[in-house]
Motif scaffolding. Structure first.
Motif, mmCIF file in Angstrom:
data_model
loop_
_atom_site.group_PDB
_atom_site.id
_atom_site.type_symbol
_atom_site.label_atom_id
_atom_site.label_comp_id
_atom_site.label_asym_id
_atom_site.label_seq_id
_atom_site.Cartn_x
_atom_site.Cartn_y
_atom_site.Cartn_z
ATOM 1 N N ASN A 166 -18.942 14.440 30.450
ATOM 2 C CA ASN A 166 -17.613 14.171 30.997
ATOM 3 C C ASN A 166 -17.736 14.181 32.516
ATOM 4 N N ILE A 167 -17.444 13.064 33.138
ATOM 5 C CA ILE A 167 -17.577 12.971 34.596
ATOM 6 C C ILE A 167 -16.224 12.964 35.306
ATOM 7 N N GLY A 168 -15.141 13.153 34.541
ATOM 8 C CA GLY A 168 -13.823 13.069 35.150
ATOM 9 C C GLY A 168 -13.595 11.664 35.679
ATOM 10 N N ASP A 169 -13.012 11.551 36.855
ATOM 11 C CA ASP A 169 -12.782 10.244 37.473
ATOM 12 C C ASP A 169 -13.728 9.999 38.642
ATOM 13 N N ASN A 170 -14.795 10.762 38.711
ATOM 14 C CA ASN A 170 -15.743 10.620 39.823
ATOM 15 C C ASN A 170 -17.070 10.100 39.291
ATOM 16 N N GLN A 171 -17.303 8.807 39.480
ATOM 17 C CA GLN A 171 -18.527 8.188 38.962
ATOM 18 C C GLN A 171 -19.781 8.775 39.604
ATOM 19 N N LEU A 172 -19.652 9.340 40.780
ATOM 20 C CA LEU A 172 -20.808 9.951 41.436
ATOM 21 C C LEU A 172 -21.392 11.092 40.606
ATOM 22 N N ASN A 173 -20.558 11.743 39.808
ATOM 23 C CA ASN A 173 -21.048 12.835 38.971
ATOM 24 C C ASN A 173 -22.118 12.363 38.004
ATOM 25 N N PHE A 174 -21.988 11.131 37.518
ATOM 26 C CA PHE A 174 -22.965 10.564 36.592
ATOM 27 C C PHE A 174 -24.334 10.460 37.276
ATOM 28 N N TYR A 175 -24.333 10.038 38.521
ATOM 29 C CA TYR A 175 -25.563 9.872 39.281
ATOM 30 C C TYR A 175 -26.171 11.231 39.630
ATOM 31 N N ARG A 176 -25.330 12.197 39.888
ATOM 32 C CA ARG A 176 -25.840 13.541 40.167
ATOM 33 C C ARG A 176 -26.464 14.158 38.912
ATOM 34 N N MET A 177 -25.902 13.854 37.760
ATOM 35 C CA MET A 177 -26.416 14.433 36.515
ATOM 36 C C MET A 177 -27.818 13.932 36.177
ATOM 37 N N ILE A 178 -28.101 12.646 36.462
ATOM 38 C CA ILE A 178 -29.448 12.161 36.165
ATOM 39 C C ILE A 178 -30.468 12.825 37.105
ATOM 40 N N LEU A 179 -30.056 13.098 38.336
ATOM 41 C CA LEU A 179 -30.956 13.806 39.254
ATOM 42 C C LEU A 179 -31.158 15.260 38.836
ATOM 43 N N ALA A 180 -30.189 15.812 38.118
ATOM 44 C CA ALA A 180 -30.300 17.179 37.605
ATOM 45 C C ALA A 180 -30.995 17.208 36.243
ATOM 46 N N ASN A 181 -31.519 16.043 35.809
ATOM 47 C CA ASN A 181 -32.282 15.944 34.553
ATOM 48 C C ASN A 181 -31.443 16.218 33.304
ATOM 49 N N ARG A 182 -30.141 15.911 33.385
ATOM 50 C CA ARG A 182 -29.312 16.032 32.184
ATOM 51 C C ARG A 182 -29.680 14.955 31.155
ATOM 52 N N PHE A 183 -30.180 13.834 31.648
ATOM 53 C CA PHE A 183 -30.635 12.725 30.816
ATOM 54 C C PHE A 183 -31.611 11.909 31.648
ATOM 55 N N ASP A 184 -32.214 10.873 31.027
ATOM 56 C CA ASP A 184 -33.291 10.134 31.696
ATOM 57 C C ASP A 184 -32.867 8.779 32.264
ATOM 58 N N PHE A 185 -31.859 8.164 31.691
ATOM 59 C CA PHE A 185 -31.391 6.866 32.185
ATOM 60 C C PHE A 185 -29.969 6.645 31.723
ATOM 61 N N PHE A 186 -29.296 5.704 32.363
ATOM 62 C CA PHE A 186 -27.963 5.308 31.907
ATOM 63 C C PHE A 186 -27.714 3.861 32.294
ATOM 64 N N PHE A 187 -26.803 3.236 31.577
ATOM 65 C CA PHE A 187 -26.434 1.844 31.850
ATOM 66 C C PHE A 187 -25.354 1.793 32.926
ATOM 67 N N ALA A 188 -25.409 0.746 33.746
ATOM 68 C CA ALA A 188 -24.422 0.574 34.805
ATOM 69 C C ALA A 188 -24.367 -0.888 35.200
ATOM 70 N N SER A 189 -23.223 -1.302 35.716
ATOM 71 C CA SER A 189 -23.149 -2.653 36.268
ATOM 72 C C SER A 189 -23.949 -2.701 37.559
ATOM 73 N N GLU A 190 -24.476 -3.870 37.889
ATOM 74 C CA GLU A 190 -25.227 -4.007 39.129
ATOM 75 C C GLU A 190 -24.335 -3.752 40.331
ATOM 76 N N GLU A 191 -23.085 -4.247 40.274
ATOM 77 C CA GLU A 191 -22.183 -4.093 41.415
ATOM 78 C C GLU A 191 -21.977 -2.613 41.747
ATOM 79 N N GLU A 192 -21.640 -1.841 40.712
ATOM 80 C CA GLU A 192 -21.347 -0.434 40.956
ATOM 81 C C GLU A 192 -22.591 0.348 41.347
#
Length: 217
Positions: A166-192
Motif C-alpha cells: 500500500n503506497i497511499g497516494d505517493n507513488q514515490l513510496n513504490f520506488y523507495r520500497m524497491i530500494l529497501a528490497n521489499r521486492f525485485d521489480f515492478f511495472f510502470a509506464s515510461e512517462e511516470e
C-alpha cells in the motif's frame, strides 16, 4: 447532453444521473505526476490538461476536486452525481462497476519495468514479459491497482512471486520500497518512471528502467 459529451473520454469512468441536479461536472483526481499535478496551475499534469481541453471544447462546465484515489473509486461506485475520473485502466472487474467512455483521450507508452541497477545483469537475457515473470524474482504490486489488460493477464498466466503493498497516494513510496528490497521489480509506464527517476537523485543513481520487447504498441 452532459452524459453524451462525457463519453468522448477514454480511460474515464463516469457516474452521471439520469436527471442531474448539478450541471457542473466534478472531475476527481489525485496527485501523480506527470499525469496528475495541481489543478488550475501550470503543473496540472498531462491528463488533467487534456481533460480541461476536452471539457472546455465541449462547453461543459466543470470543477476539479482532489482526494485520495481509494476514496475516488468508492465514490464513483455509488455516486449518482455528474462526475468522472480520468486516467483509469480498463479491466473486466472495473467494467462491471463503472461506466467507461468509448474513445481514448490519451495513449501511454508500452509498459516498462523498474529494477535496481545492482541487479541489471540478472535481467540481461529478458526478451518478453513471460521471461521476466519466469525469472523467479519477486514482483511488487500495489493493492487494487491495474497495469492494463496485457500486464494483468500475464501476471495471472505466469503466477510469479509477488508482494502487495500500500503506497497511499505517493507513488514515490513504490520506488523507495524497491530500494529497501521489499521486492525485485515492478511495472510502470515510461512517462511516470522516467519522470520520477530523472527528477530525484535518490533514484537516478540506483534504479534502471527497462523495456519489454514484446509489449504491444
Amino acid at each position: 447532453m452532459i452524459r453524451v459529451a462525457l463519453m468522448v473520454f477514454s480511460l474515464f469512468i463516469c457516474a452521471v444521473s439520469a436527471f442531474p441536479q448539478d450541471p457542473v461536472v466534478t472531475v476527481y483526481y489525485y496527485e501523480r505526476m506527470p499525469f496528475f499535478g495541481q489543478a488550475n496551475t501550470d503543473d496540472e499534469g498531462c491528463i488533467l490538461a487534456i481533460t480541461r481541453y476536452v471539457l472546455e471544447e465541449a462547453n461543459i462546465p466543470f470543477r476539479f476536486e482532489k482526494m485520495p484515489v481509494s476514496r475516488i473509486f468508492e465514490l464513483m461506485k455509488k455516486s449518482d452525481a455528474n462526475a468522472c475520473f480520468p486516467g483509469v485502466f480498463m479491466n473486466p472487474e472495473r467494467q462491471c462497476l463503472y461506466v467507461y467512455s468509448d474513445l481514448p483521450i490519451y495513449q501511454d507508452t508500452p509498459p516498462h519495468y523498474v529494477i535496481r541497477k545492482s541487479d541489471e545483469q540478472l535481467y540481461a537475457g529478458v526478451d518478453s514479459i513471460d521471461g521476466l515473470l519466469g525469472l523467479g524474482k519477486t514482483l511488487g504490486l500495489v493493492v487494487s491497482y491495474s497495469h492494463g489488460l496485457w500486464v494483468d493477464d500475464a501476471i495471472r498466466r505466469c503466477n510469479p512471486n509477488r508482494v502487495f503493498v500500500n503506497i497511499g497516494d505517493n507513488q514515490l513510496n513504490f520506488y523507495r520500497m524497491i530500494l529497501a528490497n521489499r521486492f525485485d521489480f515492478f511495472f510502470a509506464s515510461e512517462e511516470e518512471s522516467r519522470y520520477i527517476v530523472r527528477n530525484d537523485h535518490e533514484f537516478s543513481d540506483k534504479l534502471a528502467i527497462r523495456e519489454l520487447p514484446d509489449a504491444p504498441e
